[in-house]
Design an enzyme around this catalytic site. Structure first.
Site, PDB file in Angstrom:
ATOM      1  N   GLU A  36      -4.289   2.185  -7.095  1.00 49.06           N
ATOM      2  CA  GLU A  36      -4.466   3.165  -6.334  1.00 49.06           C
ATOM      3  C   GLU A  36      -3.659   4.516  -6.686  1.00 49.06           C
ATOM      4  O   GLU A  36      -2.779   4.337  -6.171  1.00 49.06           O
ATOM      5  CB  GLU A  36      -4.281   2.921  -4.927  1.00 49.06           C
ATOM      6  N   HIS A  69       0.975  -1.042  -0.117  1.00 48.86           N
ATOM      7  CA  HIS A  69       0.195   0.128   0.222  1.00 48.86           C
ATOM      8  C   HIS A  69       0.819   1.241   0.080  1.00 48.86           C
ATOM      9  O   HIS A  69       1.960   1.284   0.764  1.00 48.86           O
ATOM     10  CB  HIS A  69      -0.837   0.043   1.165  1.00 48.86           C
TER      11      HIS A  69
END
Ligand code: 13P
Length: 242
Positions: free
Chosen positions: A160, A88
């Site tokens: 993302e 992430h």
């Protein structure tokens, strides 16, 4: 036909211990394998065994041993955790996580029979300079280096854009469509692996989910802040029951 999209709730470090108790009561009626909750590691045992999917937000790059503060894929899998969010941007940014470490973490997850959800994305500057495709390609190649197609076929990629996380900004539908198809293309071209699922994540809210639902080539969503509030149930309504 039933919508098979995956909806992954990345609860990040948002909820306190008492918030978690309330949250668990609210999600109790959900029994969908394609909704995956990723809480802070210490809360994982509360989420396992209720019918929905469960994921950890990070794993160690190694198996077992003297690594204070780490949680290994094999330990999480032993609890019944099926997924792991890896790489992430918050881990890359705040904890200096590298593509080489993410590569090791993918291997650890696959050995533990967990599904890695590998996050990739470009910065605002890279987006403005139109370097998105090149940046994503480098991330994919470095994270998947030397893995056989059979291993990669068990991985999920989450696109993302860093500039979209927590900002309220999202790319246009055409941009997400183009990037999702580019990601799938890179995986086929470089690793000969077809049909890898691609999720979109970054500022998903009730105000944009209907628009995002018009995108044909994404396989689901990775949702941060909105997954910690009542808004999450309205998002699920739109995705699964509209
Ligand atoms: P937000 O939905 O809060 O923008 O976060 C997205 C994200 O980082 C999910 O992993």
């Amino acid at each position: 036909m039933e919508n098979k999209k995956l909806v992954v709730a990345n609860l990040k470090m948002y909820l306190s211990t008492s918030d978690i108790a309330t949250y668990l009561k609210k999600i109790a009626p959900l029994e969908r394998q394609n909704v995956i909750f990723c809480p802070t590691s210490i809360y994982l045992p509360y989420f396992v065994g209720h019918g929905y999917g469960v994921g950890i937000q990070n794993v160690a790059a190694t198996e077992l041993g003297a690594y204070t503060g780490e949680v290994s894929a094999i330990q999480a899998a032993g609890l019944g955790v099926q997924y792991a969010i890896l790489g992430h941007s918050e881990r890359r940014q705040y904890f200096g996580e590298t593509n080489a470490q993410i590569h090791q973490k993918i291997i650890q997850c696959l050995r533990a029979k967990m599904t890695p959800i590998v996050c990739i994305g470009e910065t605002a500057e890279e987006y403005q300079k139109q370097q998105t495709k090149e940046v994503l390609k480098q991330q994919i190649i470095a994270c998947f280096r030397d893995l056989p197609a059979e291993a990669i076929s068990k991985v999920i990629i989450a696109y993302e854009p860093i500039w979209a996380i927590g900002t309220g900004k999202i790319p246009r539908n055409e941009e997400i469509t183009e990037i999702a198809s580019e990601i799938k293309h890179i995986v086929v071209e470089k690793f000969h692996c077809h049909m890898i699922p691609v999720l979109y994540g970054g500022s998903i809210k009730c105000s944009n989910i209907e628009q995002l639902e018009n995108i044909k080539n994404i396989d689901g969503y990775l949702i941060g802040k909105a997954s910690t509030t009542e808004e999450f149930f309205r998002l699920l309504e739109v995705v699964y029951y509209k």
